[in-house]
Design a protein around this motif. Structure first.
Motif, short mmCIF file in Angstrom:
data_model
loop_
_atom_site.label_atom_id
_atom_site.label_comp_id
_atom_site.label_asym_id
_atom_site.label_seq_id
_atom_site.Cartn_x
_atom_site.Cartn_y
_atom_site.Cartn_z
N GLU A 322 27.60 -85.49 -72.02
CA GLU A 322 28.57 -85.25 -73.10
C GLU A 322 28.07 -84.33 -74.21
OE1 GLU A 322 27.01 -88.13 -72.49
OE2 GLU A 322 26.42 -89.16 -74.32
N HIS A 346 35.95 -90.17 -69.91
CA HIS A 346 34.74 -90.83 -70.46
C HIS A 346 33.97 -89.86 -71.35
CE1 HIS A 346 30.99 -93.41 -69.98
NE2 HIS A 346 30.47 -92.25 -70.36
N GLU A 369 27.97 -95.80 -74.97
CA GLU A 369 28.42 -95.91 -73.58
C GLU A 369 29.44 -97.03 -73.36
OE1 GLU A 369 27.96 -93.59 -71.75
OE2 GLU A 369 26.21 -92.55 -72.52
N ALA A 372 32.70 -95.65 -74.56
CA ALA A 372 33.20 -94.62 -73.63
C ALA A 372 33.73 -95.28 -72.35
CB ALA A 372 32.11 -93.61 -73.31
N TYR A 428 26.98 -100.26 -70.06
CA TYR A 428 28.27 -99.63 -69.75
C TYR A 428 29.37 -100.68 -69.56
CZ TYR A 428 26.19 -95.00 -69.06
OH TYR A 428 25.57 -93.80 -69.26
ZN LIG Z 1 28.73 -91.83 -71.24
#
Ligand SMILES: [Zn+2]
Length: 449
Positions: A322, A346, A369, A372, A428
């Motif tokens: 990103e 994402h 994360e 996202a 995540y």
């Molecule tokens: Zn990410």
């Protein structure tokens, strides 16, 4: 220590609510959705970041970070990558910096694997230096104190480091960096292509002057200022970012790119969109990214105006990463279909979660994360409906409840996450679910503001 006092009750509330959601049917609360703000969600993130930051300060009391002594204001990166077959780079990095301390005599930076040829002051005076391991210590010609600003130039060259994923890669007729590594600890890999204060805290502006062969293009963050033809026939691309960034979000990609250009009407005006892709991928890019403007609108409505100047997607052989305004996106996912749409949804969400507001250390990377990952569900909810969102969230819950503790050494809090699990499923998937639970607990009127 402060974070444990501050965050445990919050996380406890979230988890209690999470248990309740599991018992009584997960997703009814999503139906309450609608509202939008630009304030509350940012307040939540900023509060969490502040708590995390205070914890970090305590954690690093006996292990000071470079950014405790140096504040880089601007990196002016002159990089020559004219012969990709040699797999080498050479550079001149202008580093303008200040200090919060009453006196410093050295500028300490990090540079990995590359060789330093010389260091000069702004007045063209050669400065002494040592370069041991990754640590580059530059002896200033005069002491600095609070409020002083200085500029040094570091001349360097070599074959840059990369691991399996992160670092600076040469891949056929392309070259590019990935700002973090999964294997490297610390994960920050700005140091693989320029000397820097390489942590999540120090934010600076960037000017990129990238020299390439005249068949190639150089793509960085920010906006393209100029393309100049040099005496030797090479091209110099000047990109400038007027948003501050930590080093892992700085980027460069070089190769025979073709540009597919678009724009989206954003809250603060027209936002240019650039897709720099392989020449064979231009048609596929139009198909794969057809919903990117819509997804940008969804995020703007939820989180506030797009926080950067340009939306950039650049095809690379590895990704996705990103980098601010210049997402490096795997060529294989530019396939003309929407199969990997979730992936750029994402990465795009990171422009708010991670790039505008950044975790203070990898111990709190779930703030990047986890949020996202949750956005992968949120964009589906708004673009495809509630059932699509539920179908995306359910496997995350299953993974978290059934497997994560067996994969990552037991039941782990999201923070502080040990560095070997920085990019693991806890961060995540559990991070995404905790964000989801936070929304459920607060309700949309508070969550979105
Ligand atoms: Zn990410």
């Amino acid at each position: 220590m402060f974070k444990f006092i501050g965050l445990i009750p919050i996380i406890g509330l979230i988890l209690r609510k999470f248990n309740k959601i599991l018992q009584f049917g997960q997703f009814n609360h999503i139906n309450r959705m609608i509202m939008i703000s630009k304030v509350s969600i940012k307040s939540v993130v900023l509060t969490l970041c502040t708590l995390a930051g205070l914890h970090l300060m305590a954690q690093n009391h006996s292990n000071r970070m470079l950014s405790d002594t140096i504040d880089v204001v601007n990196y002016e990166l002159n990089l020559s990558v004219t012969d990709l077959s040699s797999q080498t780079i050479s550079g001149k990095a202008g580093i303008r910096f200040t200090t919060p301390l009453t006196e410093i005599n050295q500028l300490i930076l990090e540079l990995k694997q590359l060789q330093v040829d010389s260091v000069k002051s702004d007045n063209d005076v050669l400065l002494g230096f040592t370069h041991v391991g990754n640590r580059l210590s530059i002896y200033l010609d005069q002491a600095m104190s609070v409020g002083d600003t200085s500029l040094v130039y570091v001349f360097y060259h070599g074959t840059p480091f990369h691991e399996a994923w992160g670092g600076f890669h040469f891949a056929g007729s392309y070259a590019f960096n990935l700002g973090v590594g999964f294997e490297s600890i610390p994960h920050n890999l700005g140091k693989t292509w320029f000397p820097c204060v390489d942590d999540f805290v120090d934010r600076a502006f960037y000017d990129y002057h990238i020299s390439v062969d005249n068949t190639n293009y150089a793509v960085c963050g920010g906006l393209l200022q100029s393309i100049s033809t040099m005496c030797d026939g090479t091209l110099m691309f000047h990109w400038k970012s007027d948003r501050t960034l930590p080093t892992y979000l700085a980027s460069v990609a070089i190769g025979p790119y073709e540009l597919v250009a678009d724009t989206v009407s954003g809250e603060a005006g027209q936002i240019p969109i650039t897709y720099y892709v392989r020449p064979s991928d231009t048609t596929r890019a139009r198909g794969s990214f057809i919903n990117l403007p819509l997804i940008t609108g969804i995020y703007e409505e939820a989180f506030g105006a797009y926080p950067f100047q340009r939306i950039g997607i650049t095809g690379t052989s590895l990704g996705a990463m990103e980098h601010a305004e210049n997402i490096f996106y795997p060529n294989g996912s530019i396939n003309g279909t929407l199969s990997d749409e979730w992936l750029y949804a994402h990465e795009l969400s990171h422009m708010w979660f991670g790039n505008k507001v950044t975790c203070a250390s990898d111990a709190d990377i779930w703030l990047n994360e986890g949020w996202a990952r949750w956005c992968e569900t949120y964009f589906r909810e708004k673009l495809y409906g509630i059932e699509a969102a539920r179908n995306n969230m359910r496997p995350l819950m299953k993974n978290v409840l059934q497997y994560i503790h067996t994969k990552e050494g037991g039941y782990r809090p999201l923070s502080p996450m040990p560095p070997e699990y920085t990019y693991g499923d806890n961060v995540y998937d559990k991070g995404g679910i905790v964000t989801h639970a936070l929304r459920g607990y607060l309700g949309d009127s508070l969550f979105f503001g």
